[in-house]
Design a protein around this motif. Structure first.
Motif, mmCIF file in Angstrom:
data_model
loop_
_atom_site.group_PDB
_atom_site.id
_atom_site.type_symbol
_atom_site.label_atom_id
_atom_site.label_comp_id
_atom_site.label_asym_id
_atom_site.label_seq_id
_atom_site.Cartn_x
_atom_site.Cartn_y
_atom_site.Cartn_z
ATOM 1 N N GLU A 151 16.965 -10.109 22.110
ATOM 2 C CA GLU A 151 15.879 -9.268 22.598
ATOM 3 C C GLU A 151 15.096 -8.680 21.429
ATOM 4 N N LEU A 152 15.822 -8.248 20.405
ATOM 5 C CA LEU A 152 15.160 -7.682 19.223
ATOM 6 C C LEU A 152 14.290 -8.721 18.532
ATOM 7 N N LEU A 153 14.832 -9.930 18.337
ATOM 8 C CA LEU A 153 14.084 -10.968 17.627
ATOM 9 C C LEU A 153 12.857 -11.412 18.419
ATOM 10 N N ARG A 154 13.026 -11.624 19.715
ATOM 11 C CA ARG A 154 11.908 -12.099 20.536
ATOM 12 C C ARG A 154 10.791 -11.073 20.627
ATOM 13 N N PHE A 155 11.152 -9.793 20.718
ATOM 14 C CA PHE A 155 10.141 -8.753 20.900
ATOM 15 C C PHE A 155 9.546 -8.293 19.573
ATOM 16 N N CYS A 156 10.390 -8.016 18.609
ATOM 17 C CA CYS A 156 9.940 -7.383 17.368
ATOM 18 C C CYS A 156 9.335 -8.365 16.363
ATOM 19 N N ALA A 157 9.945 -9.541 16.204
ATOM 20 C CA ALA A 157 9.504 -10.458 15.150
ATOM 21 C C ALA A 157 8.020 -10.829 15.252
ATOM 22 N N PRO A 158 7.506 -11.238 16.422
ATOM 23 C CA PRO A 158 6.073 -11.591 16.492
ATOM 24 C C PRO A 158 5.158 -10.413 16.170
ATOM 25 N N ARG A 159 5.502 -9.227 16.662
ATOM 26 C CA ARG A 159 4.655 -8.053 16.434
ATOM 27 C C ARG A 159 4.682 -7.612 14.979
ATOM 28 N N LEU A 160 5.856 -7.643 14.372
ATOM 29 C CA LEU A 160 5.951 -7.269 12.963
ATOM 30 C C LEU A 160 5.300 -8.328 12.071
ATOM 31 N N TYR A 161 5.312 -9.577 12.513
ATOM 32 C CA TYR A 161 4.644 -10.626 11.740
ATOM 33 C C TYR A 161 3.143 -10.388 11.701
ATOM 34 N N VAL A 162 2.574 -9.976 12.836
ATOM 35 C CA VAL A 162 1.138 -9.658 12.869
ATOM 36 C C VAL A 162 0.839 -8.502 11.924
ATOM 37 N N LEU A 163 1.689 -7.478 11.944
ATOM 38 C CA LEU A 163 1.496 -6.344 11.036
ATOM 39 C C LEU A 163 1.605 -6.776 9.575
ATOM 40 N N SER A 164 2.499 -7.726 9.294
ATOM 41 C CA SER A 164 2.644 -8.198 7.915
ATOM 42 C C SER A 164 1.385 -8.921 7.444
ATOM 43 N N LEU A 165 0.774 -9.686 8.329
ATOM 44 C CA LEU A 165 -0.468 -10.395 7.968
ATOM 45 C C LEU A 165 -1.613 -9.414 7.768
ATOM 46 N N ILE A 166 -1.678 -8.381 8.618
ATOM 47 C CA ILE A 166 -2.702 -7.340 8.452
ATOM 48 C C ILE A 166 -2.508 -6.633 7.115
ATOM 49 N N SER A 167 -1.257 -6.315 6.800
ATOM 50 C CA SER A 167 -0.946 -5.656 5.527
ATOM 51 C C SER A 167 -1.294 -6.555 4.349
ATOM 52 N N LEU A 168 -1.070 -7.851 4.514
ATOM 53 C CA LEU A 168 -1.392 -8.813 3.451
ATOM 54 C C LEU A 168 -2.893 -8.830 3.187
ATOM 55 N N VAL A 169 -3.687 -8.829 4.246
ATOM 56 C CA VAL A 169 -5.149 -8.805 4.105
ATOM 57 C C VAL A 169 -5.596 -7.520 3.405
ATOM 58 N N CYS A 170 -4.997 -6.401 3.810
ATOM 59 C CA CYS A 170 -5.330 -5.115 3.178
ATOM 60 C C CYS A 170 -4.953 -5.128 1.696
ATOM 61 N N GLY A 171 -3.819 -5.733 1.375
ATOM 62 C CA GLY A 171 -3.387 -5.815 -0.019
ATOM 63 C C GLY A 171 -4.361 -6.624 -0.860
ATOM 64 N N ALA A 172 -4.838 -7.723 -0.298
ATOM 65 C CA ALA A 172 -5.819 -8.542 -1.009
ATOM 66 C C ALA A 172 -7.126 -7.774 -1.196
ATOM 67 N N ALA A 173 -7.543 -7.046 -0.152
ATOM 68 C CA ALA A 173 -8.773 -6.272 -0.223
ATOM 69 C C ALA A 173 -8.683 -5.154 -1.268
ATOM 70 N N LEU A 174 -7.488 -4.615 -1.449
ATOM 71 C CA LEU A 174 -7.272 -3.558 -2.441
ATOM 72 C C LEU A 174 -7.089 -4.110 -3.852
ATOM 73 N N GLY A 175 -7.064 -5.427 -3.984
ATOM 74 C CA GLY A 175 -6.944 -6.051 -5.299
ATOM 75 C C GLY A 175 -5.528 -6.111 -5.832
ATOM 76 N N LEU A 176 -4.528 -5.998 -4.929
ATOM 77 C CA LEU A 176 -3.142 -6.056 -5.369
ATOM 78 C C LEU A 176 -2.739 -7.462 -5.792
ATOM 79 N N PHE A 177 -3.432 -8.447 -5.269
ATOM 80 C CA PHE A 177 -3.209 -9.836 -5.710
ATOM 81 C C PHE A 177 -4.488 -10.619 -5.499
ATOM 82 N N ALA A 178 -4.675 -11.620 -6.343
ATOM 83 C CA ALA A 178 -5.887 -12.445 -6.264
ATOM 84 C C ALA A 178 -5.727 -13.522 -5.216
ATOM 85 N N LEU A 179 -6.819 -13.907 -4.598
ATOM 86 C CA LEU A 179 -6.811 -14.987 -3.621
ATOM 87 C C LEU A 179 -7.005 -16.342 -4.306
#
Length: 442
Positions: A414-442
Protein backbone atom coordinates in the motif's frame (compact mmCIF):
# COMPACT_ATOMS: atom_id res chain seq x y z
CA UNK A 1 27.67 -8.75 -16.37
CA UNK A 2 26.29 -12.05 -15.04
CA UNK A 3 26.30 -10.78 -11.45
CA UNK A 4 24.60 -7.57 -12.51
CA UNK A 5 21.79 -9.47 -14.25
CA UNK A 6 21.36 -11.72 -11.21
CA UNK A 7 21.26 -8.68 -8.93
CA UNK A 8 18.62 -6.93 -11.01
CA UNK A 9 16.60 -10.14 -11.25
CA UNK A 10 16.80 -10.58 -7.48
CA UNK A 11 15.59 -7.04 -6.82
CA UNK A 12 12.76 -7.32 -9.35
CA UNK A 13 11.56 -10.61 -7.81
CA UNK A 14 11.70 -9.21 -4.27
CA UNK A 15 9.91 -5.96 -5.13
CA UNK A 16 7.27 -7.84 -7.14
CA UNK A 17 6.69 -10.31 -4.32
CA UNK A 18 6.42 -7.51 -1.75
CA UNK A 19 3.88 -5.63 -3.86
CA UNK A 20 1.85 -8.77 -4.61
CA UNK A 21 1.83 -9.65 -0.90
CA UNK A 22 1.64 -13.35 -1.69
CA UNK A 23 3.79 -14.22 1.31
CA UNK A 24 5.34 -12.60 4.35
CA UNK A 25 8.41 -10.40 3.60
CA UNK A 26 10.66 -12.52 5.87
CA UNK A 27 10.94 -15.57 3.58
CA UNK A 28 11.18 -13.27 0.55
CA UNK A 29 14.23 -11.46 1.94
CA UNK A 30 15.88 -14.72 3.03
CA UNK A 31 15.17 -17.32 0.35
CA UNK A 32 15.49 -15.25 -2.84
CA UNK A 33 18.97 -13.82 -2.05
CA UNK A 34 20.31 -17.21 -0.93
CA UNK A 35 19.08 -18.86 -4.15
CA UNK A 36 20.66 -16.09 -6.23
CA UNK A 37 23.95 -16.42 -4.33
CA UNK A 38 23.98 -20.17 -5.02
CA UNK A 39 23.27 -19.57 -8.72
CA UNK A 40 26.16 -17.07 -8.76
CA UNK A 41 28.44 -19.89 -7.62
CA UNK A 42 29.05 -19.06 -3.97
CA UNK A 43 29.29 -21.80 -1.36
CA UNK A 44 27.68 -22.15 2.09
CA UNK A 45 30.63 -20.63 3.96
CA UNK A 46 30.74 -17.55 1.75
CA UNK A 47 26.95 -17.10 1.89
CA UNK A 48 27.08 -17.34 5.68
CA UNK A 49 29.64 -14.52 5.66
CA UNK A 50 27.34 -12.38 3.49
CA UNK A 51 24.41 -13.01 5.83
CA UNK A 52 26.44 -12.22 8.93
CA UNK A 53 27.73 -8.97 7.44
CA UNK A 54 24.24 -7.90 6.36
CA UNK A 55 22.47 -8.75 9.61
CA UNK A 56 25.23 -6.99 11.58
CA UNK A 57 24.19 -3.77 9.84
CA UNK A 58 20.49 -4.14 10.73
CA UNK A 59 20.33 -5.70 14.19
CA UNK A 60 20.61 -2.42 16.13
CA UNK A 61 17.71 -0.92 14.20
CA UNK A 62 15.70 -4.10 14.78
CA UNK A 63 16.17 -3.67 18.52
CA UNK A 64 15.14 -0.03 18.14
CA UNK A 65 11.92 -1.15 16.46
CA UNK A 66 10.98 -3.46 19.31
CA UNK A 67 11.29 -0.85 22.04
CA UNK A 68 10.23 2.25 20.09
CA UNK A 69 7.04 0.71 18.69
CA UNK A 70 5.97 -0.58 22.10
CA UNK A 71 6.88 2.71 23.77
CA UNK A 72 4.87 4.96 21.46
CA UNK A 73 2.01 2.48 21.25
CA UNK A 74 1.94 2.47 25.04
CA UNK A 75 1.90 6.26 25.11
CA UNK A 76 -1.10 6.15 22.81
CA UNK A 77 -2.82 3.64 25.07
CA UNK A 78 -2.40 5.76 28.19
CA UNK A 79 -3.78 8.83 26.41
CA UNK A 80 -0.67 10.99 25.98
CA UNK A 81 -1.75 12.20 22.55
CA UNK A 82 -5.45 12.59 23.38
CA UNK A 83 -5.25 16.32 24.31
CA UNK A 84 -3.41 17.12 21.06
CA UNK A 85 -5.84 15.06 19.02
CA UNK A 86 -8.88 16.59 20.70
CA UNK A 87 -7.50 20.10 20.25
CA UNK A 88 -6.74 19.52 16.58
CA UNK A 89 -10.18 18.00 16.03
CA UNK A 90 -11.77 21.03 17.67
CA UNK A 91 -9.70 23.50 15.65
CA UNK A 92 -9.82 21.64 12.36
CA UNK A 93 -13.43 20.53 12.47
CA UNK A 94 -14.22 19.42 8.95
CA UNK A 95 -11.20 21.30 7.57
CA UNK A 96 -9.19 18.32 6.47
CA UNK A 97 -6.74 20.58 4.64
CA UNK A 98 -5.70 22.14 7.94
CA UNK A 99 -4.93 18.67 9.31
CA UNK A 100 -2.73 17.65 6.38
CA UNK A 101 -0.88 20.99 6.37
CA UNK A 102 -0.33 20.65 10.13
CA UNK A 103 1.07 17.16 9.47
CA UNK A 104 3.64 18.55 7.06
CA UNK A 105 4.73 21.27 9.49
CA UNK A 106 5.02 18.86 12.42
CA UNK A 107 7.13 16.52 10.28
CA UNK A 108 9.40 19.40 9.25
CA UNK A 109 10.02 20.37 12.87
CA UNK A 110 10.45 16.72 13.91
CA UNK A 111 13.08 16.23 11.22
CA UNK A 112 15.32 19.08 12.35
CA UNK A 113 17.62 16.45 13.85
CA UNK A 114 17.96 14.80 10.43
CA UNK A 115 16.99 11.35 11.74
CA UNK A 116 14.35 9.56 9.68
CA UNK A 117 13.40 7.11 12.42
CA UNK A 118 12.81 9.74 15.09
CA UNK A 119 10.69 11.82 12.68
CA UNK A 120 8.42 8.85 12.11
CA UNK A 121 8.36 7.97 15.79
CA UNK A 122 7.32 11.51 16.72
CA UNK A 123 4.88 12.38 13.93
CA UNK A 124 2.92 9.20 13.23
CA UNK A 125 1.86 8.35 16.82
CA UNK A 126 0.84 11.99 17.38
CA UNK A 127 -1.24 12.35 14.19
CA UNK A 128 -2.53 8.84 13.46
CA UNK A 129 -5.38 8.94 16.03
CA UNK A 130 -6.62 12.18 14.47
CA UNK A 131 -6.51 10.69 10.99
CA UNK A 132 -8.54 7.72 12.18
CA UNK A 133 -11.10 9.92 13.89
CA UNK A 134 -11.54 11.98 10.76
CA UNK A 135 -11.72 8.94 8.47
CA UNK A 136 -8.48 9.83 6.69
CA UNK A 137 -6.23 7.16 5.22
CA UNK A 138 -3.03 6.50 7.23
CA UNK A 139 -1.10 6.13 3.97
CA UNK A 140 -1.78 9.83 3.28
CA UNK A 141 -0.14 10.66 6.62
CA UNK A 142 2.91 8.58 5.67
CA UNK A 143 3.13 10.15 2.21
CA UNK A 144 3.12 13.70 3.60
CA UNK A 145 5.77 12.78 6.16
CA UNK A 146 7.85 11.22 3.38
CA UNK A 147 7.67 14.44 1.36
CA UNK A 148 8.64 16.52 4.41
CA UNK A 149 11.59 14.28 5.24
CA UNK A 150 12.76 14.38 1.64
CA UNK A 151 13.29 18.14 1.55
CA UNK A 152 14.46 18.44 5.16
CA UNK A 153 16.93 15.58 4.74
CA UNK A 154 19.14 17.88 2.66
CA UNK A 155 20.62 19.34 5.85
CA UNK A 156 24.33 18.50 6.40
CA UNK A 157 23.58 16.13 9.27
CA UNK A 158 20.81 14.35 7.37
CA UNK A 159 23.04 11.76 5.68
CA UNK A 160 22.80 12.13 1.88
CA UNK A 161 24.61 15.49 1.76
CA UNK A 162 27.34 14.09 3.98
CA UNK A 163 27.73 11.12 1.66
CA UNK A 164 28.01 13.41 -1.37
CA UNK A 165 30.59 15.46 0.50
CA UNK A 166 32.66 12.33 1.08
CA UNK A 167 32.47 11.30 -2.58
CA UNK A 168 33.35 14.81 -3.82
CA UNK A 169 35.84 15.45 -1.00
CA UNK A 170 33.98 18.74 -0.51
CA UNK A 171 32.93 20.83 2.49
CA UNK A 172 29.51 19.58 3.57
CA UNK A 173 28.44 22.98 4.91
CA UNK A 174 29.27 24.63 1.58
CA UNK A 175 27.21 22.03 -0.24
CA UNK A 176 24.30 22.69 2.12
CA UNK A 177 24.51 26.47 1.68
CA UNK A 178 23.99 26.01 -2.05
CA UNK A 179 20.96 23.83 -1.31
CA UNK A 180 19.23 26.26 1.10
CA UNK A 181 17.27 28.11 -1.66
CA UNK A 182 16.01 24.76 -2.95
CA UNK A 183 14.95 23.78 0.55
CA UNK A 184 13.00 27.04 0.86
CA UNK A 185 11.15 26.37 -2.38
CA UNK A 186 10.72 22.75 -1.38
CA UNK A 187 8.96 23.73 1.84
CA UNK A 188 6.46 25.81 -0.14
CA UNK A 189 5.88 22.88 -2.49
CA UNK A 190 5.48 20.59 0.54
CA UNK A 191 2.73 22.73 2.08
CA UNK A 192 0.96 22.94 -1.29
CA UNK A 193 1.22 19.17 -1.67
CA UNK A 194 -0.14 18.61 1.84
CA UNK A 195 -3.06 20.95 1.11
CA UNK A 196 -3.76 19.08 -2.12
CA UNK A 197 -3.77 15.74 -0.28
CA UNK A 198 -6.20 17.26 2.22
CA UNK A 199 -8.56 18.23 -0.58
CA UNK A 200 -8.33 14.72 -2.01
CA UNK A 201 -9.27 13.23 1.38
CA UNK A 202 -12.10 15.71 1.80
CA UNK A 203 -13.57 14.70 -1.55
CA UNK A 204 -13.44 11.09 -0.34
CA UNK A 205 -15.73 12.00 2.56
CA UNK A 206 -13.24 12.55 5.37
CA UNK A 207 -14.11 14.96 8.14
CA UNK A 208 -16.84 15.50 10.68
CA UNK A 209 -20.48 14.73 9.99
CA UNK A 210 -23.18 17.23 11.02
CA UNK A 211 -23.64 15.50 14.39
CA UNK A 212 -20.11 16.53 15.33
CA UNK A 213 -18.88 12.93 15.48
CA UNK A 214 -15.93 11.83 13.41
CA UNK A 215 -16.77 10.07 10.17
CA UNK A 216 -16.41 6.32 10.51
CA UNK A 217 -15.60 3.52 8.12
CA UNK A 218 -18.79 1.72 9.13
CA UNK A 219 -21.43 1.59 11.83
CA UNK A 220 -20.21 -1.58 13.44
CA UNK A 221 -19.01 0.14 16.59
CA UNK A 222 -22.28 -0.82 18.21
CA UNK A 223 -21.32 -4.46 18.17
CA UNK A 224 -20.71 -6.11 21.51
CA UNK A 225 -17.17 -7.17 20.55
CA UNK A 226 -16.03 -3.71 19.53
CA UNK A 227 -17.70 -2.15 22.55
CA UNK A 228 -15.71 -4.53 24.73
CA UNK A 229 -12.49 -3.63 22.91
CA UNK A 230 -13.23 0.05 23.42
CA UNK A 231 -13.85 -0.54 27.11
CA UNK A 232 -10.49 -2.30 27.37
CA UNK A 233 -8.75 0.62 25.67
CA UNK A 234 -10.48 3.10 27.96
CA UNK A 235 -9.22 1.14 30.96
CA UNK A 236 -5.65 1.75 29.75
CA UNK A 237 -5.99 5.55 29.96
CA UNK A 238 -3.92 7.32 32.60
CA UNK A 239 -5.13 10.97 32.56
CA UNK A 240 -3.61 11.67 35.99
CA UNK A 241 -0.17 10.71 34.65
CA UNK A 242 -0.40 12.91 31.55
CA UNK A 243 2.36 15.31 32.64
CA UNK A 244 4.67 12.52 33.71
CA UNK A 245 4.24 10.73 30.36
CA UNK A 246 4.68 14.00 28.46
CA UNK A 247 7.89 14.87 30.31
CA UNK A 248 9.16 11.32 29.90
CA UNK A 249 8.54 11.44 26.15
CA UNK A 250 10.24 14.83 25.87
CA UNK A 251 13.17 13.36 27.76
CA UNK A 252 13.37 10.36 25.42
CA UNK A 253 13.25 12.64 22.37
CA UNK A 254 15.93 14.79 23.97
CA UNK A 255 18.14 11.74 24.35
CA UNK A 256 17.54 10.96 20.67
CA UNK A 257 18.43 14.43 19.48
CA UNK A 258 21.11 15.74 21.81
CA UNK A 259 23.10 12.78 23.08
CA UNK A 260 25.14 9.97 21.59
CA UNK A 261 23.11 7.30 23.37
CA UNK A 262 21.98 4.65 20.86
CA UNK A 263 18.37 5.19 19.77
CA UNK A 264 17.35 1.81 21.11
CA UNK A 265 18.98 2.64 24.46
CA UNK A 266 16.84 5.76 24.86
CA UNK A 267 13.64 3.79 24.20
CA UNK A 268 14.70 0.98 26.53
CA UNK A 269 15.09 3.51 29.33
CA UNK A 270 11.81 5.27 28.48
CA UNK A 271 9.80 2.07 28.20
CA UNK A 272 11.13 0.76 31.51
CA UNK A 273 10.05 3.89 33.37
CA UNK A 274 6.72 4.08 31.53
CA UNK A 275 5.82 0.51 32.47
CA UNK A 276 6.79 0.92 36.13
CA UNK A 277 4.83 4.14 36.62
CA UNK A 278 1.78 3.50 34.43
CA UNK A 279 1.31 -0.22 35.06
CA UNK A 280 2.49 -1.30 38.51
CA UNK A 281 2.76 -5.06 38.80
CA UNK A 282 4.14 -7.77 36.54
CA UNK A 283 0.75 -8.88 35.17
CA UNK A 284 -0.32 -5.37 34.17
CA UNK A 285 3.03 -4.72 32.51
CA UNK A 286 2.95 -8.02 30.61
CA UNK A 287 -0.57 -7.26 29.38
CA UNK A 288 0.46 -3.79 28.19
CA UNK A 289 3.39 -5.25 26.25
CA UNK A 290 1.42 -8.13 24.74
CA UNK A 291 -1.13 -5.72 23.25
CA UNK A 292 1.55 -4.59 20.77
CA UNK A 293 3.82 -7.63 20.68
CA UNK A 294 2.63 -8.64 17.20
CA UNK A 295 3.78 -5.43 15.51
CA UNK A 296 6.85 -5.07 17.72
CA UNK A 297 8.14 -8.53 16.76
CA UNK A 298 7.03 -8.67 13.12
CA UNK A 299 8.84 -5.51 11.98
CA UNK A 300 12.24 -6.44 13.50
CA UNK A 301 11.99 -9.91 11.95
CA UNK A 302 11.50 -8.32 8.53
CA UNK A 303 14.39 -5.95 9.12
CA UNK A 304 16.77 -8.70 10.19
CA UNK A 305 15.72 -10.73 7.15
CA UNK A 306 16.40 -7.74 4.89
CA UNK A 307 19.96 -7.85 6.22
CA UNK A 308 20.36 -11.14 4.33
CA UNK A 309 19.38 -9.37 1.12
CA UNK A 310 21.73 -6.45 1.73
CA UNK A 311 24.59 -8.75 2.68
CA UNK A 312 24.22 -10.87 -0.46
CA UNK A 313 23.78 -7.81 -2.70
CA UNK A 314 27.01 -6.27 -1.43
CA UNK A 315 29.14 -9.34 -0.64
CA UNK A 316 28.64 -11.09 -3.99
CA UNK A 317 29.54 -7.97 -5.96
CA UNK A 318 26.05 -7.75 -7.50
CA UNK A 319 25.64 -4.13 -6.41
CA UNK A 320 28.83 -2.98 -8.13
CA UNK A 321 28.01 -4.99 -11.25
CA UNK A 322 24.52 -3.46 -11.46
CA UNK A 323 25.93 0.05 -11.13
CA UNK A 324 28.34 -0.59 -14.02
CA UNK A 325 25.51 -2.00 -16.15
CA UNK A 326 23.30 1.01 -15.55
CA UNK A 327 26.08 3.32 -16.70
CA UNK A 328 27.12 1.29 -19.74
CA UNK A 329 23.62 1.23 -21.25
CA UNK A 330 23.52 5.03 -21.57
CA UNK A 331 23.76 6.00 -25.31
CA UNK A 332 26.89 7.90 -26.28
CA UNK A 333 24.83 10.76 -27.74
CA UNK A 334 23.37 11.50 -24.34
CA UNK A 335 26.70 11.45 -22.52
CA UNK A 336 26.81 15.22 -22.08
CA UNK A 337 23.45 15.12 -20.30
CA UNK A 338 24.15 12.21 -18.00
CA UNK A 339 23.41 14.33 -14.95
CA UNK A 340 19.87 14.96 -16.19
CA UNK A 341 19.34 11.31 -17.05
CA UNK A 342 20.51 10.11 -13.66
CA UNK A 343 18.48 12.86 -12.03
CA UNK A 344 15.30 11.67 -13.73
CA UNK A 345 16.09 8.06 -12.84
CA UNK A 346 17.36 8.94 -9.37
CA UNK A 347 14.33 7.89 -7.36
CA UNK A 348 13.59 4.54 -9.05
CA UNK A 349 17.29 3.58 -9.09
CA UNK A 350 17.62 4.69 -5.48
CA UNK A 351 14.67 2.51 -4.52
CA UNK A 352 16.48 -0.48 -5.96
CA UNK A 353 20.00 0.16 -4.68
CA UNK A 354 19.36 1.80 -1.31
CA UNK A 355 21.12 4.87 0.09
CA UNK A 356 24.66 3.62 0.68
CA UNK A 357 24.80 1.61 -2.55
CA UNK A 358 23.46 4.60 -4.46
CA UNK A 359 25.88 7.21 -3.12
CA UNK A 360 28.98 5.09 -2.53
CA UNK A 361 28.48 2.64 -5.40
CA UNK A 362 26.64 4.29 -8.28
CA UNK A 363 27.55 7.96 -7.78
CA UNK A 364 31.36 7.53 -8.08
CA UNK A 365 30.91 5.43 -11.22
CA UNK A 366 28.48 7.97 -12.68
CA UNK A 367 30.93 10.79 -11.94
CA UNK A 368 33.74 8.86 -13.62
CA UNK A 369 31.73 8.23 -16.79
CA UNK A 370 30.35 11.78 -16.78
CA UNK A 371 33.86 13.24 -16.79
CA UNK A 372 34.48 11.51 -20.13
CA UNK A 373 31.62 13.57 -21.58
CA UNK A 374 32.52 16.84 -19.88
CA UNK A 375 30.00 16.61 -17.03
CA UNK A 376 31.31 18.31 -13.89
CA UNK A 377 31.33 16.02 -10.81
CA UNK A 378 29.31 18.52 -8.74
CA UNK A 379 26.64 18.76 -11.44
CA UNK A 380 26.28 14.99 -11.44
CA UNK A 381 26.24 14.82 -7.66
CA UNK A 382 23.63 17.55 -7.18
CA UNK A 383 21.25 16.12 -9.76
CA UNK A 384 21.47 12.62 -8.30
CA UNK A 385 21.19 13.92 -4.73
CA UNK A 386 18.10 16.07 -5.30
CA UNK A 387 16.11 13.39 -7.10
CA UNK A 388 17.11 10.42 -4.94
CA UNK A 389 16.23 12.13 -1.68
CA UNK A 390 12.50 11.77 -2.35
CA UNK A 391 12.90 8.01 -2.19
CA UNK A 392 13.86 7.91 1.50
CA UNK A 393 10.51 6.43 2.52
CA UNK A 394 9.77 4.20 -0.49
CA UNK A 395 12.89 2.02 -0.54
CA UNK A 396 11.54 -1.54 -0.12
CA UNK A 397 14.53 -2.81 1.85
CA UNK A 398 15.11 0.24 4.07
CA UNK A 399 14.51 0.11 7.81
CA UNK A 400 12.50 3.34 7.87
CA UNK A 401 10.06 2.01 5.26
CA UNK A 402 9.08 -0.86 7.51
CA UNK A 403 9.04 1.39 10.57
CA UNK A 404 6.54 3.67 8.81
CA UNK A 405 4.39 0.68 7.88
CA UNK A 406 4.45 -0.66 11.42
CA UNK A 407 3.60 2.65 13.08
CA UNK A 408 0.84 3.53 10.61
CA UNK A 409 -0.61 0.03 10.43
CA UNK A 410 -0.36 -0.27 6.65
CA UNK A 411 1.16 -2.88 4.33
CA UNK A 412 4.29 -2.17 2.34
CA UNK A 413 2.45 -2.75 -0.95
CA UNK A 414 0.00 0.00 0.00
CA UNK A 415 2.84 2.37 0.85
CA UNK A 416 4.72 1.69 -2.40
CA UNK A 417 1.66 1.93 -4.64
CA UNK A 418 0.39 5.15 -3.07
CA UNK A 419 3.52 7.03 -2.08
CA UNK A 420 6.09 6.15 -4.76
CA UNK A 421 4.29 7.76 -7.76
CA UNK A 422 3.46 10.94 -5.82
CA UNK A 423 6.94 11.31 -4.38
CA UNK A 424 8.42 10.67 -7.82
CA UNK A 425 6.46 13.63 -9.20
CA UNK A 426 7.74 15.78 -6.34
CA UNK A 427 11.30 14.63 -7.08
CA UNK A 428 10.98 15.71 -10.72
CA UNK A 429 9.55 19.09 -9.67
CA UNK A 430 12.45 19.50 -7.23
CA UNK A 431 14.89 18.54 -9.99
CA UNK A 432 13.49 21.25 -12.28
CA UNK A 433 13.73 23.80 -9.45
CA UNK A 434 17.33 22.74 -8.80
CA UNK A 435 18.25 23.26 -12.43
CA UNK A 436 16.51 26.65 -12.44
CA UNK A 437 18.50 27.67 -9.35
CA UNK A 438 21.74 26.71 -11.10
CA UNK A 439 22.58 23.82 -8.79
CA UNK A 440 23.53 21.74 -11.82
CA UNK A 441 23.95 22.41 -15.52
CA UNK A 442 21.64 20.93 -18.12
Amino acid sequence: MFLGILGLLMIVIIVWALIQSKTNPVPIFVIVPIIMAVIAGFGPTEIYGFIKAGVTKTWSTAVLFIFSIIYFSLMGDVGLFDPLVNWLVKKAGSNIVMVTVATSLIAVVAHLDGALASTLLITIPAMLPLYKKLHMRPVVLVCIIGAAMSIMNLVPWGGPVARVGVVLNADVNELWKSLIPLQGIGLIILVAFAAYMGMVEKRRGAGLVPTGKAAELDASMDSVEEAANQAELDAMKRPKLLWFNALLTIGVIGLLCFTKIPLYGAFMFGLALALIVNFPGAKAQAKAIKMHADTAVTMPMILLASGVFLGVLSGTGMMKAMAEMLINIVPQALGGHLQVIFGILGLPIGMLLGTDSYFFGLLPLAIGVGKQFGVHPQDMSMAMLIAKNYGVLVTPHAATTFLACGLAGIEIKELLRFCAPRLYVLSLISLVCGAALGLFAL
